[in-house]
Motif scaffolding. Structure first.
Motif, mmCIF file in Angstrom:
data_model
loop_
_atom_site.group_PDB
_atom_site.id
_atom_site.type_symbol
_atom_site.label_atom_id
_atom_site.label_comp_id
_atom_site.label_asym_id
_atom_site.label_seq_id
_atom_site.Cartn_x
_atom_site.Cartn_y
_atom_site.Cartn_z
ATOM 1 N N ARG A 77 0.827 -1.210 0.000
ATOM 2 C CA ARG A 77 0.000 0.000 0.000
ATOM 3 C C ARG A 77 0.860 1.259 0.000
ATOM 4 N N GLY A 78 0.574 2.136 -0.973
ATOM 5 C CA GLY A 78 1.291 3.406 -1.072
ATOM 6 C C GLY A 78 2.607 3.329 -1.826
ATOM 7 N N LEU A 79 3.008 2.130 -2.267
ATOM 8 C CA LEU A 79 4.285 1.966 -2.957
ATOM 9 C C LEU A 79 4.099 2.030 -4.473
ATOM 10 N N THR A 80 5.214 2.152 -5.188
ATOM 11 C CA THR A 80 5.223 2.104 -6.648
ATOM 12 C C THR A 80 6.007 0.886 -7.085
ATOM 13 N N VAL A 81 5.373 0.055 -7.898
ATOM 14 C CA VAL A 81 5.984 -1.209 -8.332
ATOM 15 C C VAL A 81 6.296 -1.131 -9.824
ATOM 16 N N GLY A 82 7.519 -1.478 -10.205
ATOM 17 C CA GLY A 82 7.920 -1.503 -11.602
ATOM 18 C C GLY A 82 7.360 -2.729 -12.297
ATOM 19 N N VAL A 83 6.722 -2.533 -13.454
ATOM 20 C CA VAL A 83 6.123 -3.627 -14.219
ATOM 21 C C VAL A 83 6.602 -3.567 -15.662
ATOM 22 N N SER A 84 6.255 -4.600 -16.428
ATOM 23 C CA SER A 84 6.583 -4.666 -17.853
ATOM 24 C C SER A 84 5.293 -4.601 -18.661
ATOM 25 N N PRO A 85 5.219 -3.739 -19.682
ATOM 26 C CA PRO A 85 3.993 -3.585 -20.474
ATOM 27 C C PRO A 85 3.568 -4.901 -21.132
ATOM 28 N N GLY A 86 2.262 -5.194 -21.073
ATOM 29 C CA GLY A 86 1.720 -6.367 -21.736
ATOM 30 C C GLY A 86 1.785 -7.651 -20.928
ATOM 31 N N TYR A 87 2.410 -7.619 -19.736
ATOM 32 C CA TYR A 87 2.541 -8.828 -18.929
ATOM 33 C C TYR A 87 1.289 -9.052 -18.074
ATOM 34 N N LEU A 88 0.951 -10.320 -17.856
ATOM 35 C CA LEU A 88 -0.194 -10.689 -17.038
ATOM 36 C C LEU A 88 0.315 -11.232 -15.704
ATOM 37 N N TYR A 89 0.043 -10.484 -14.629
ATOM 38 C CA TYR A 89 0.564 -10.868 -13.320
ATOM 39 C C TYR A 89 -0.479 -11.532 -12.425
ATOM 40 N N GLY A 90 -1.665 -11.726 -12.933
ATOM 41 C CA GLY A 90 -2.735 -12.303 -12.136
ATOM 42 C C GLY A 90 -3.722 -11.223 -11.711
ATOM 43 N N ASP A 91 -4.982 -11.624 -11.510
ATOM 44 C CA ASP A 91 -6.038 -10.666 -11.200
ATOM 45 C C ASP A 91 -5.800 -9.908 -9.904
ATOM 46 N N ALA A 92 -5.330 -10.603 -8.870
ATOM 47 C CA ALA A 92 -5.150 -9.951 -7.567
ATOM 48 C C ALA A 92 -4.189 -8.774 -7.678
ATOM 49 N N PHE A 93 -3.097 -8.958 -8.420
ATOM 50 C CA PHE A 93 -2.112 -7.885 -8.593
ATOM 51 C C PHE A 93 -2.659 -6.801 -9.508
ATOM 52 N N SER A 94 -3.250 -7.209 -10.621
ATOM 53 C CA SER A 94 -3.693 -6.247 -11.638
ATOM 54 C C SER A 94 -4.856 -5.385 -11.157
ATOM 55 N N GLU A 95 -5.714 -5.933 -10.302
ATOM 56 C CA GLU A 95 -6.912 -5.220 -9.881
ATOM 57 C C GLU A 95 -6.756 -4.479 -8.557
ATOM 58 N N SER A 96 -5.616 -4.635 -7.897
ATOM 59 C CA SER A 96 -5.424 -3.980 -6.605
ATOM 60 C C SER A 96 -5.278 -2.462 -6.769
ATOM 61 N N ASN A 97 -5.894 -1.725 -5.858
ATOM 62 C CA ASN A 97 -5.776 -0.266 -5.823
ATOM 63 C C ASN A 97 -4.818 0.202 -4.729
ATOM 64 N N ALA A 98 -4.138 -0.746 -4.098
ATOM 65 C CA ALA A 98 -3.294 -0.405 -2.960
ATOM 66 C C ALA A 98 -1.986 0.255 -3.369
ATOM 67 N N PHE A 99 -1.542 0.026 -4.595
ATOM 68 C CA PHE A 99 -0.233 0.527 -5.004
ATOM 69 C C PHE A 99 -0.264 0.998 -6.453
ATOM 70 N N GLU A 100 0.780 1.738 -6.842
ATOM 71 C CA GLU A 100 0.910 2.236 -8.206
ATOM 72 C C GLU A 100 1.771 1.284 -9.028
ATOM 73 N N ARG A 101 1.515 1.231 -10.321
ATOM 74 C CA ARG A 101 2.327 0.431 -11.248
ATOM 75 C C ARG A 101 3.000 1.370 -12.237
ATOM 76 N N GLU A 102 4.295 1.192 -12.406
ATOM 77 C CA GLU A 102 5.036 2.053 -13.329
ATOM 78 C C GLU A 102 5.791 1.179 -14.331
#
Length: 267
Positions: A128-153
């Motif tokens: 919660r409140g953190l920024t997580v580095g991701v890769s465009p087009g990758y599928l990380y699972g619904d729990a990660f993708s749908e969470s509003n707790a953190f930012e994805r960059e």
């Protein structure tokens, strides 16, 4: 005529059709070491080498191309590629792609963090409140993708994500365990980056091909030969070659975490 014999004949004709037209199966993928990558001008990796062996046994020639993952997906959509290596199954792609019944490997998405800026993380809520580095087009699972707790960059590469992590521009990186360990070693970050204990998701990855004449039977033959190869000592050797866990990036146990007050991130 037995059904299995019919399948073998049909698959053979599909392979012969490619050969007769002087065509190779066009496979696209993104560098995803240690599964598939460019090793000083030579393609290498657990899933790449496994796929090459299986297709050689099936008598199918392949033309390989490295592209950013979003471009790989676009090539498939536009019909400019016949298949993709190391793709996750998505129901949204079922109308376009065929997946073998046997996966090439299993991906474990985990989180890595810089030791100088540790973020204890045992669940996704701990991000919660953190920024997580991701890769465009990758599928990380619904729990990660749908969470509003953190930012994805997003970042253009796994190396770029870890570079941003070390600069403090992001708090964590999410990526496959083996991929993260490979990047950490390649960038000389051993002892500077650690893996959090939370498992984001575990997903099988496949060699998938576009739907077309004979492709369904080719996929069945590929799955059967892949399953057979996985039982051989040669596959065990490949898996050991590319699958080791570096002790400096292994998840920290609860007791050790209490002492060190550390944990977190990956793509």
């Amino acid at each position: 005529m037995p059904v299995i014999f019919k399948l073998l004949i049909a698959a053979l004709f599909a392979c012969l059709s490619l050969a007769a037209n002087g065509e190779k199966l066009r496979i696209v993928t993104e560098p995803w070491a240690p599964y598939v990558y460019d090793d000083h001008g030579r393609m290498a990796g657990l899933d790449y080498e496994t796929t090459v062996i299986v297709f050689q046994r099936l008598g199918v020639e392949v033309q390989w191309q490295f592209l950013p993952w979003k471009r790989c997906l676009a090539m498939l959509d536009q019909g400019h590629a016949d298949g993709a290596l190391d793709i996750f199954h998505s129901h949204d792609r079922d109308a376009l792609l065929l997946y073998p019944g046997e996966p090439l490997s299993d991906v474990e998405f985990v989180l890595f963090y810089a030791n100088e800026r540790a973020h204890p993380a045992e669940t996704l809520d701990d991000l919660r409140g953190l920024t997580v580095g991701v890769s465009p087009g990758y599928l990380y699972g619904d729990a990660f993708s749908e969470s509003n707790a953190f930012e994805r960059e997003p970042a253009p590469s796994h190396e770029a994500n870890f570079g941003k992590l070390m600069l403090g521009r992001i708090d964590m990186v999410v990526t496959d365990r083996r991929v993260g360990q490979h990047v950490i070693k390649a960038l000389g970050l051993e002892g500077k980056v650690s893996q959090a204990s939370v498992l984001v998701s575990r997903q099988p990855q496949f060699l998938a091909v576009r739907r077309g004449a004979g492709m369904d039977l080719l996929v069945q033959r590929f799955a059967a030969e892949l399953k057979r190869f996985k039982q051989e000592p040669a596959y065990a050797a490949l898996s050991a070659k590319y699958g080791g866990m570096h002790p400096q990036t292994a998840p920290i146990s609860a007791s050790r975490r209490a002492v060190e007050q550390q944990e977190s991130s990956a793509p």
